[in-house]
Design an enzyme around this catalytic site. Structure first.
Site, PDB file in Angstrom:
ATOM      1  N   TYR A   1       0.874  -1.291  -0.008  1.00 39.67           N
ATOM      2  CA  TYR A   1       0.009  -0.143   0.028  1.00 39.67           C
ATOM      3  C   TYR A   1       1.087   1.377   0.077  1.00 39.67           C
ATOM      4  CZ  TYR A   1      -3.240   3.667   1.495  1.00 39.67           C
ATOM      5  OH  TYR A   1      -4.028   4.858   1.409  1.00 39.67           O
TER       6      TYR A   1
ATOM      7  N   TYR B   1     -18.914  32.196  45.325  1.00 37.43           N
ATOM      8  CA  TYR B   1     -18.137  30.868  44.470  1.00 37.43           C
ATOM      9  C   TYR B   1     -17.046  31.329  43.629  1.00 37.43           C
ATOM     10  CZ  TYR B   1     -21.661  27.398  46.066  1.00 37.43           C
ATOM     11  OH  TYR B   1     -22.195  26.273  46.584  1.00 37.43           O
TER      12      TYR B   1
ATOM     13  N   ARG C   1     -14.017  32.193  45.990  1.00 38.79           N
ATOM     14  CA  ARG C   1     -13.975  31.274  47.009  1.00 38.79           C
ATOM     15  C   ARG C   1     -13.591  29.777  46.395  1.00 38.79           C
ATOM     16  NH1 ARG C   1     -18.462  28.012  50.230  1.00 38.79           N
ATOM     17  NH2 ARG C   1     -19.535  29.871  49.611  1.00 38.79           N
TER      18      ARG C   1
ATOM     19  N   PHE D   1      -2.515   7.548  11.862  1.00 40.72           N
ATOM     20  CA  PHE D   1      -2.569   8.638  11.405  1.00 40.72           C
ATOM     21  C   PHE D   1      -4.055   9.298  11.848  1.00 40.72           C
ATOM     22  CE2 PHE D   1      -4.006   5.407   8.356  1.00 40.72           C
ATOM     23  CZ  PHE D   1      -5.446   5.253   8.694  1.00 40.72           C
TER      24      PHE D   1
ATOM     25  N   ASN E   1       0.585  11.858   5.250  1.00 42.83           N
ATOM     26  CA  ASN E   1      -0.100  11.190   6.345  1.00 42.83           C
ATOM     27  C   ASN E   1       0.746  11.744   7.581  1.00 42.83           C
ATOM     28  OD1 ASN E   1      -0.594   7.563   6.037  1.00 42.83           O
ATOM     29  ND2 ASN E   1      -1.848   9.216   5.426  1.00 42.83           N
TER      30      ASN E   1
ATOM     31  N   HIS F   1      -4.353  15.942  -3.349  1.00 43.31           N
ATOM     32  CA  HIS F   1      -4.694  16.172  -2.005  1.00 43.31           C
ATOM     33  C   HIS F   1      -4.651  17.594  -1.774  1.00 43.31           C
ATOM     34  CE1 HIS F   1      -4.919  11.859  -2.102  1.00 43.31           C
ATOM     35  NE2 HIS F   1      -5.184  11.905  -0.771  1.00 43.31           N
TER      36      HIS F   1
ATOM     37  N   GLU G   1     -12.543   5.362   4.997  1.00 48.57           N
ATOM     38  CA  GLU G   1     -12.335   6.124   6.092  1.00 48.57           C
ATOM     39  C   GLU G   1     -13.540   6.519   6.929  1.00 48.57           C
ATOM     40  OE1 GLU G   1      -9.890   8.917   4.258  1.00 48.57           O
ATOM     41  OE2 GLU G   1      -8.493   7.462   3.443  1.00 48.57           O
TER      42      GLU G   1
END
Length: 521
Positions: A51, A287, A290, A336, A202, A81, A421
């Site tokens: 791959y 609060y 405190r 990844f 990646n 990409h 994915e």
């Protein structure tokens, strides 16, 4: 600065983020890089499908690519990409991305050649800022789009950010073709070989860099919040009893224990506190005064945990497939996937929002004369003057905005790549959204600082502690007292600049012997 892959410290990362350092790879890393690259060369020359080396990507992983087209495969990967949109990442973020990617690849488990790591370091050391759009990553299969834009600049097809003179710099205002910029600097465009494009895109380096950017940016803001919160305690003539160490040791939460210590140190020696230790008919403070150790301390614990997660991620190998030179194996996995970063960023978002939320409550307390026992809205002639009435409205608006921004990004997932994915982290947005939240908190704290300083004025001639008086004096150098209504917004901006820049944080850091804020041990 020498990069020792797998051993970067938070201080070193902060130095890269700040800029002005050159990076040198530890010579010991070179053998690991060479061994990993040799594994990839053998795989590229073989017949077995591997791959990312001789197959397509994602859903196209079963498509075989011929040996003559392996370099084109990597080039096409980067081009296809590079689909990011939105404003470019800031230079300090990009510096971190370059350093993190170089350090990750230099561990030798990615199978890239030495030239790839050298190219990243050369671009960093030349002060070049690749144009990386900030939107377009879902934080799984790595930060694919932003890292593709980074790689596109390395190979001479992308762009760099540059100022008017054409040199990359902070405050960059235009984009220039990468080929021309690289030529001007004498840097050869990177030529990608088998797997190298995939290794470069990646990984979780962009989401990690964005989260570290937020961590570093929030540090002076949180330190300022401690100083301002203590100043508010004195302005409201609050008690220091809730900061008694015995209370916090019984609970045992580390952040709470440390924050109580911070407040004791900041308030020590206050004549204002000494003036009302006896005879005060108020049994307990609200609060927002405190419970500051309990609230801010819990936030500190979350931030410290996030710092540890991010430091681990900064030193990790997060691409795919991974190379194991000892036995020549290449194994596909899912490093990844940026879920650790996403969850850390979501925890940071909650902590950042809460620091602002309790600060907004302190402002509301200060302007309420029934609680603070100060003049209404911190003005001597209420009615004729509105004082801090609407400044508090701005703080409330910002606090409410942060509540929406704090919604966890990690619980959302949209499947991508034709359902290959099918679960993603959304880490990149989770980290990116932290910056507007920090800016909101800085402005809330600026308003509180102005209000607390005004409250102190009504208690004169009594003085607060030395560090708090130093902070008060620093503010007064920038902003005079609000004796009557005047144009308010510039004062908020000046005070916010002090919060962001760490001017107030110096009052905190000047106190010796305090525990570190969130630097991991």
């Amino acid at each position: 600065m020498r990069i020792r892959p797998g051993h970067l410290s938070l201080d070193e990362l902060q130095a890269v983020h700040a800029g002005g350092v050159t990076l040198e790879l530890d010579a010991a890393a070179r053998s690991a890089i060479a061994a990993g690259a040799a594994v990839v060369r053998r795989a590229a020359a073989g017949d077995a499908p591997v791959y990312g080396v001789n197959t397509g990507f994602g859903k196209l992983a079963s498509t075989r690519i011929g040996a003559a087209e392996l370099a084109t495969l990597q080039l096409n990967l980067i081009r296809s990409h590079s689909v990011g949109v939105g404003a470019p990442l800031a230079p300090d973020v990009v510096r971190l991305v370059l350093a993190l990617k170089a350090a990750s690849l230099a561990r030798g488990a990615s199978g890239v050649r030495q030239q790839v790591v050298d190219a990243l370091l050369a671009v960093h050391d030349a002060g070049l800022v690749p144009f990386i759009p900030s939107q377009g990553s879902v934080g799984a299969s790595g930060d694919l789009a932003p890292l593709a834009h980074l790689t596109l600049a390395l190979i001479g097809e992308g762009e760099f950010l540059a100022n008017e003179s054409g040199r990359s710099a902070e405050g960059a205002i235009r984009r220039r073709p990468a080929a021309a910029v690289l030529k001007e600097r004498g840097i050869e465009p990177l030529r990608l070989e088998a797997k190298e494009g995939l290794a470069l895109i990646n990984g979780t380096q962009v989401s990690t860099a964005l989260a570290l950017h937020a961590l570093f940016a929030f540090e002076p803001v949180l330190e300022s919040a401690l100083v301002i919160g203590a100043l508010t305690v004195d302005a409201a003539r609050g008690s220091d009893g809730p900061f008694d160490p015995r209370i916090h040791s019984l609970r045992g939460q580390p952040g709470q224990i440390d924050v109580a210590q911070y407040y004791r140190a900041l308030l020590a020696g206050s004549a204002i506190r000494a003036s009302h230790t006896e005879g005060d008919d108020r049994v307990q403070d609200p609060y927002c005064l405190r419970c500051q150790p309990q609230v801010v301390g819990a936030c500190l614990d979350q931030l410290r945990h996030a710092a540890l997660v991010l430091l681990r991620e900064a030193n990790a190998v997060t691409d795919n497939p991974l190379v194991f030179a000892d036995d020549g194996a290449m194994v596909s996995g899912g490093n990844f996937h940026a879920e650790p970063v996403a969850l850390a960023a979501d925890a940071m978002a909650n902590a950042i929002a809460e620091v602002g939320a309790i600060a907004e409550r302190r402002i509301a307390m200060l302007i309420d004369s029934n609680v603070s026992r100060l003049p209404p809205f911190l003005t001597a002639e209420a009615g004729l003057n509105s004082g801090f009435m609407i400044a508090h409205v701005t703080a409330a608006a910002l606090a409410s905005e942060n509540k929406s921004l704090a919604h966890p990004a990690s619980v959302d997932s949209l499947p991508t790549s034709a359902n290959q994915e099918d679960h993603v982290s959304m880490a990149t947005f989770a980290a990116r959204r932290l910056q507007p939240m920090i800016d909101n908190v800085a402005h809330i704290l600026a308003i509180e600082l102005l209000a607390a300083a005004e409250g102190i004025e009504f208690l004169r001639p009594l003085a607060s502690s030395r560090p708090l008086e130093a902070a008060h004096a620093l503010l007064r150098e920038q902003v005079p007292r609000f004796e009557n209504d005047r144009y308010f917004a510039p004062a908020i901006e000046r005070a916010a600049a002090m919060v962001h820049a760490g001017s107030l944080a110096r009052s905190f850091r000047a106190i010796r012997g305090l525990p570190a804020l969130w630097t991991p041990a």
